[in-house]
Design an enzyme around this catalytic site. Structure first.
Site, PDB file in Angstrom:
ATOM      1  N   ASP A   1       0.781  -1.238   0.000  1.00  0.00           N
ATOM      2  CA  ASP A   1       0.000   0.000   0.000  1.00  0.00           C
ATOM      3  C   ASP A   1       0.816   1.292   0.000  1.00  0.00           C
ATOM      4  O   ASP A   1       0.413   2.273  -0.623  1.00  0.00           O
ATOM      5  CB  ASP A   1      -0.954   0.018   1.203  1.00  0.00           C
ATOM      6  CG  ASP A   1      -2.154  -0.901   1.004  1.00  0.00           C
ATOM      7  OD1 ASP A   1      -2.630  -1.006  -0.139  1.00  0.00           O
ATOM      8  OD2 ASP A   1      -2.619  -1.502   1.986  1.00  0.00           O
ATOM      9  N   ALA A   2       1.936   1.312   0.724  1.00  0.00           N
ATOM     10  CA  ALA A   2       2.679   2.581   0.828  1.00  0.00           C
ATOM     11  C   ALA A   2       3.289   2.959  -0.519  1.00  0.00           C
ATOM     12  O   ALA A   2       3.170   4.089  -0.976  1.00  0.00           O
ATOM     13  CB  ALA A   2       3.744   2.491   1.911  1.00  0.00           C
ATOM     14  N   GLY A   3       3.921   1.994  -1.169  1.00  0.00           N
ATOM     15  CA  GLY A   3       4.576   2.280  -2.438  1.00  0.00           C
ATOM     16  C   GLY A   3       3.619   2.345  -3.609  1.00  0.00           C
ATOM     17  O   GLY A   3       3.878   3.017  -4.600  1.00  0.00           O
TER      18      GLY A   3
ATOM     19  N   GLY B   1      -8.316   2.496   0.138  1.00  0.00           N
ATOM     20  CA  GLY B   1      -9.425   1.752  -0.463  1.00  0.00           C
ATOM     21  C   GLY B   1     -10.426   1.355   0.598  1.00  0.00           C
ATOM     22  O   GLY B   1     -11.029   2.199   1.270  1.00  0.00           O
ATOM     23  N   ASN B   2     -10.581   0.054   0.784  1.00  0.00           N
ATOM     24  CA  ASN B   2     -11.567  -0.438   1.743  1.00  0.00           C
ATOM     25  C   ASN B   2     -11.076  -0.377   3.183  1.00  0.00           C
ATOM     26  O   ASN B   2     -11.852  -0.257   4.120  1.00  0.00           O
ATOM     27  CB  ASN B   2     -11.937  -1.882   1.396  1.00  0.00           C
ATOM     28  CG  ASN B   2     -10.719  -2.778   1.279  1.00  0.00           C
ATOM     29  OD1 ASN B   2      -9.749  -2.451   0.586  1.00  0.00           O
ATOM     30  ND2 ASN B   2     -10.737  -3.921   1.953  1.00  0.00           N
ATOM     31  N   TYR B   3      -9.736  -0.475   3.379  1.00  0.00           N
ATOM     32  CA  TYR B   3      -9.183  -0.602   4.722  1.00  0.00           C
ATOM     33  C   TYR B   3      -8.830   0.737   5.333  1.00  0.00           C
ATOM     34  O   TYR B   3      -8.404   1.647   4.640  1.00  0.00           O
ATOM     35  CB  TYR B   3      -7.916  -1.457   4.690  1.00  0.00           C
ATOM     36  CG  TYR B   3      -8.157  -2.809   5.300  1.00  0.00           C
ATOM     37  CD1 TYR B   3      -8.193  -2.947   6.678  1.00  0.00           C
ATOM     38  CD2 TYR B   3      -8.363  -3.921   4.517  1.00  0.00           C
ATOM     39  CE1 TYR B   3      -8.438  -4.185   7.250  1.00  0.00           C
ATOM     40  CE2 TYR B   3      -8.614  -5.157   5.080  1.00  0.00           C
ATOM     41  CZ  TYR B   3      -8.650  -5.280   6.459  1.00  0.00           C
ATOM     42  OH  TYR B   3      -8.897  -6.481   7.015  1.00  0.00           O
TER      43      TYR B   3
ATOM     44  N   MET C   1      17.934   3.741  14.614  1.00  0.00           N
ATOM     45  CA  MET C   1      18.250   3.985  16.018  1.00  0.00           C
ATOM     46  C   MET C   1      19.624   4.642  16.114  1.00  0.00           C
ATOM     47  O   MET C   1      20.576   4.207  15.461  1.00  0.00           O
ATOM     48  CB  MET C   1      18.245   2.672  16.800  1.00  0.00           C
ATOM     49  CG  MET C   1      16.939   1.892  16.729  1.00  0.00           C
ATOM     50  SD  MET C   1      15.510   2.802  17.325  1.00  0.00           S
ATOM     51  CE  MET C   1      15.831   2.825  19.091  1.00  0.00           C
ATOM     52  N   ASP C   2      19.707   5.692  16.883  1.00  0.00           N
ATOM     53  CA  ASP C   2      20.991   6.331  17.195  1.00  0.00           C
ATOM     54  C   ASP C   2      21.037   6.470  18.710  1.00  0.00           C
ATOM     55  O   ASP C   2      20.782   7.542  19.249  1.00  0.00           O
ATOM     56  CB  ASP C   2      21.084   7.723  16.553  1.00  0.00           C
ATOM     57  CG  ASP C   2      21.589   7.678  15.114  1.00  0.00           C
ATOM     58  OD1 ASP C   2      21.594   6.582  14.520  1.00  0.00           O
ATOM     59  OD2 ASP C   2      21.967   8.740  14.591  1.00  0.00           O
TER      60      ASP C   2
ATOM     61  N   ASP D   1      26.713   2.749  12.169  1.00  0.00           N
ATOM     62  CA  ASP D   1      25.406   3.382  12.068  1.00  0.00           C
ATOM     63  C   ASP D   1      24.455   2.345  11.475  1.00  0.00           C
ATOM     64  O   ASP D   1      24.648   1.892  10.341  1.00  0.00           O
ATOM     65  CB  ASP D   1      25.499   4.624  11.165  1.00  0.00           C
ATOM     66  CG  ASP D   1      24.268   5.494  11.282  1.00  0.00           C
ATOM     67  OD1 ASP D   1      23.325   5.094  11.991  1.00  0.00           O
ATOM     68  OD2 ASP D   1      24.249   6.581  10.665  1.00  0.00           O
TER      69      ASP D   1
END
Ligand SMILES: *[C@@H]1O[C@H](CO)[C@@H](O)[C@H](O)[C@H]1NC(C)=O
Ligand SMILES: *[C@@H]1O[C@H](CO)[C@@H](O)[C@H](O)[C@H]1NC(C)=O
Length: 706
Positions: free
Chosen positions: A355-357, A441-443, A510-511, A651
């Site tokens: 969904d995000a992409g 959409g539906n969600y 995380m740092d 890092d």
């Protein structure tokens, strides 16, 4: 509150009967009005103020991570217009190009901002380009044409086109009419086609499925099953119409509507009086310069993002002993979602969404309701996003920030063993919540970042909205030969809620007390005693394993082989020698059961493990790859992790996947009550002692009397 004052007025004075009558009528009216308010959700500005100080035209960036302003987006657009004067491409993404981490870490309030740049993803004539636009020099300073598979996130124009394209086909119209559905009641939706082999390559495609909204707002419960279109988004042509569901009735509209106006009787339960959190002295947090949130011992930068929804940066917590601000997380956000449906038939197999992409989690965010999903006293943040023509627009109230007292306790102890003395020390838990809600959409997804005064951060995702359902001829389970073959649950007449999963993968740079951290697995193991050593046969022991490279940190959860997962700073120690750290504490989760070689699982290979740790790389932020739409999974977190780079005292980025298996049930119909799950980032040996030790208890005078 006003009612209470008036009551006092009445009781404390001798009133003449006429004034008394007028007052009674007034009170009754006030009562009716407030009951109406509760039902109709009308803003009552005299009670609740939304501090709306954002003036988008004049807003200027204050922090290196502040998102592009309206003015800056307009500037990028005019730079692009002169760069491509003849054929302005479609803009699929236009966001701040964050300055290098080292620059951001060096920057202090009052310093000039690092050069403002934008990263733009354009698409035209089958080609995706990634551009860097420098706002200082008014130039495009980098242009890279994408290689490899995948297309950028759909634009609002793409989606709008899909909503009307089916009606250009006489064949579609005929099929709809033959099913007896008025064409004006048909609503169609854009379904990302996934990637299933070479047949579908080289064309930007979308599948279209339609529903009947006749008699209900909840058209998702009325699928026109078996009718689907394959559409080319570039040539704007319908390539194929699949029409093989004629025997399947469209489920009835009755009992599907979820709007309050459509409910025709009150709930079968005792009535609830209103319950409010109130903040009589105002909030204790500030949102400085539009995006810096400061609350209790926390400070962080918050910005809306079209793809991730929200981005939390530079999360720092104040040391409980020295008052020093200490780094916890450089950047955290929802990186990708994976929602595969478990029906392999022709009209369903491809429903395996990222969904995000594919759609943009932030783009699908909806303005938050100040009476029902954030408290009225919350701070609301708007987003400035970019349309496909490069013009900015404002998405109002897309994030809210509020303090919460959920009636919980942060610590307590009662003591009776000391002679002549009874102790009860207990402290209320107040937290700070950052929230957004997206309807993909539906969600519907509700995403919370909750900060606690004990240093814990809880990341929670709640799922609601409509199931994606399949039409079926069955009206009752007694007609079904084998319910295991339904690929779901019969949730209403002619409606199957199809089994599916939700995975939500978070990027957590995380740092802890600085950028160079290590990932340590504390494996809990059964240890046997030696004969004669103890009446005990066995006990539990903790074995410490520092992950040297990325493959050491590909973690699958196992209940009978448990571990704690710490991100530590090996060079920073507490006064008694423990390295300072934060651990990721899993909550309820789920793992994908799909075959690793199944195309959807290759694309969503970031869900192959629940935890990963990678070496920090500016270009590795989107767990499913930058170009996810029809992507083949060449650029996923799994691919990066296979490089097996060193991660000890480096890092590093921690990735965590929240998962849900969803076997639908009747209570999920016609709209699902929220299901949520969360995980925590919790300090371990980070503070010298309980950082909330000196928190003040409440007394009667601290609380409003009710
Ligand atoms: C299909 O029906 C819609 C709605 O009635 C109409 O606007 C459209 O022109 C029709 N399409 C064709 C190709 O007839
Ligand atoms: C972090 O580790 C890297 C690799 O060992 C090293 O080059 C860098 O100087 C370290 N950074 C700090 C701030 O210690």
């Amino acid at each position: 509150m006003e009612t209470r004052k008036l009551n006092l007025l009445i009781s404390s004075r001798k009133l003449n009967p006429l004034i008394f009558l007028v007052l009674v009528i007034f009170l009754v009216l006030l009562f009716i009005r407030s009951s109406v308010r509760l039902n109709k959700i009308q803003p009552t500005s005299h009670l609740f103020k939304h501090p709306k100080t954002q003036n988008h035209e004049t807003q200027i960036p204050h922090h290196p991570l502040d998102p592009l302003t309206i003015e800056e987006i307009n500037q990028v657009r005019s730079i692009l217009l002169s760069y491509t004067p003849n054929s302005f491409p479609s803009i699929h993404s236009l966001v701040l190009q964050e300055p290098k981490k080292s620059q951001v870490l060096k920057w202090k309030k009052g310093d000039p901002l690092p050069p403002r740049k934008a990263t733009v993803i354009t698409y035209s004539a089958g080609r995706s380009n990634i551009l860097t636009v420098d706002l200082g020099s008014n130039r495009v300073t980098r242009l890279e044409t994408k290689t490899g598979s995948g297309y950028p996130t759909l634009t609002a124009d793409d989606i709008e086109f899909v909503l009307r394209v089916p009606f250009e086909s006489p064949e579609f119209n005929r099929s709809i009419s033959e099913r007896g559905v008025p064409l004006s009641d048909v609503i169609c939706g854009p379904l990302a086609p996934g990637w299933f082999g070479p047949k579908e390559e080289g064309q930007r495609l979308v599948k279209v499925q339609c529903f009947s909204s006749e008699g209900t707002a909840n058209f998702f419960m009325r699928p026109i099953e078996g009718l689907a279109l394959l559409v080319d988004l570039d040539t704007k042509k319908v390539i194929n119409i699949y029409d093989n569901g004629r025997g399947i009735p469209i489920p009835k509209a009755e009992n599907t509507d979820y709007t309050y106006a459509a409910q025709n009787k009150p709930p079968e339960s005792l009535p609830l009086n209103p319950v409010y959190m109130t903040q009589p002295d105002g909030p204790s947090f500030q949102v400085e310069d539009g995006h810096m949130v400061k609350w209790a011992n926390w400070e962080f930068h918050l910005k809306p993002d079209p793809r991730a929804g929200l981005v939390i940066s530079r999360a720092r917590v104040r040391d409980s002993e020295t008052g020093e601000l200490r780094s916890v997380m450089y950047k955290g956000f929802l990186s990708e979602l994976f929602v595969p449906y478990m029906d392999p038939s022709e009209s369903w197999y491809f429903k395996t969404y990222l969904d995000a992409g594919e759609y943009g989690f932030g783009l699908q965010a909806f303005p938050l309701d100040p009476f029902n999903e954030c408290p009225p006293y919350a701070h609301y943040m708007d987003a400035a996003f970019t349309a496909s023509d490069g013009r900015p627009y404002v998405r109002e109230n897309m994030a809210c920030v509020f303090e919460r007292n959920a009636g919980d306790v942060i610590w307590r102890h009662s003591e009776t063993l000391i002679a002549g003395k009874k102790i009860l020390e207990t402290r209320p838990k107040v937290t700070l919540v950052v929230r957004m809600a997206a309807t993909v959409g539906n969600y519907d997804y509700i995403l919370d970042w909750e900060f606690q005064t004990d240093g814990l951060i809880r990341i929670k995702v709640g799922l609601s909205g409509m199931m994606l359902v399949r039409g079926t001829p069955y009206k009752n389970l007694n007609q079904v030969p084998d319910s295991e073959d339904l690929h779901g649950t019969l949730v209403s007449d002619n409606v199957i809620g199809v089994i599916h999963d939700h995975f939500i993968t978070f990027y957590l740079d995380m740092d802890v007390d600085g950028s160079n951290n290590s990932f340590v697995q504390f494996n809990l193991q059964k240890e046997d005693t030696t004969p004669g050593e103890s009446p005990r046969r066995s006990y539990m022991k903790v074995k410490r394993n520092v992950a040297k490279t990325e493959k050491d940190a590909q973690i699958k959860f196992k209940l009978y082989d448990p571990s704690e997962y710490h991100v530590i700073n090996p060079s920073e120690r507490s006064s008694i020698g423990n390295p300072t750290g934060y651990k990721v504490v899993p909550g309820g989760t789920a793992a994908s059961l799909l075959d690793l070689s199944d195309p959807p699982q290759i694309r969503a290979a970031f869900t192959n493990n629940q935890i990963w740790v990678t070496q920090y790389n500016r270009d590795e932020e989107w767990a499913g790859g930058l170009f996810v739409y029809q992507g083949k999974g060449e650029d996923t977190l799994a691919v990066w992790s296979e490089r097996n780079r060193p991660i000890e005292n480096r890092d590093i980025v921690l990735w965590y996947t929240l998962g849900f298996h969803h076997v639908p049930c009747q209570e999920d119909f016609p709209i699902m009550p929220i299901v949520s799950s969360s995980f925590d980032l919790k300090p371990v040996n980070f503070f010298e002692r309980n950082p909330t030790l000196r928190a003040k208890p409440n007394t009667e005078k601290d609380l409003p009397t009710c």
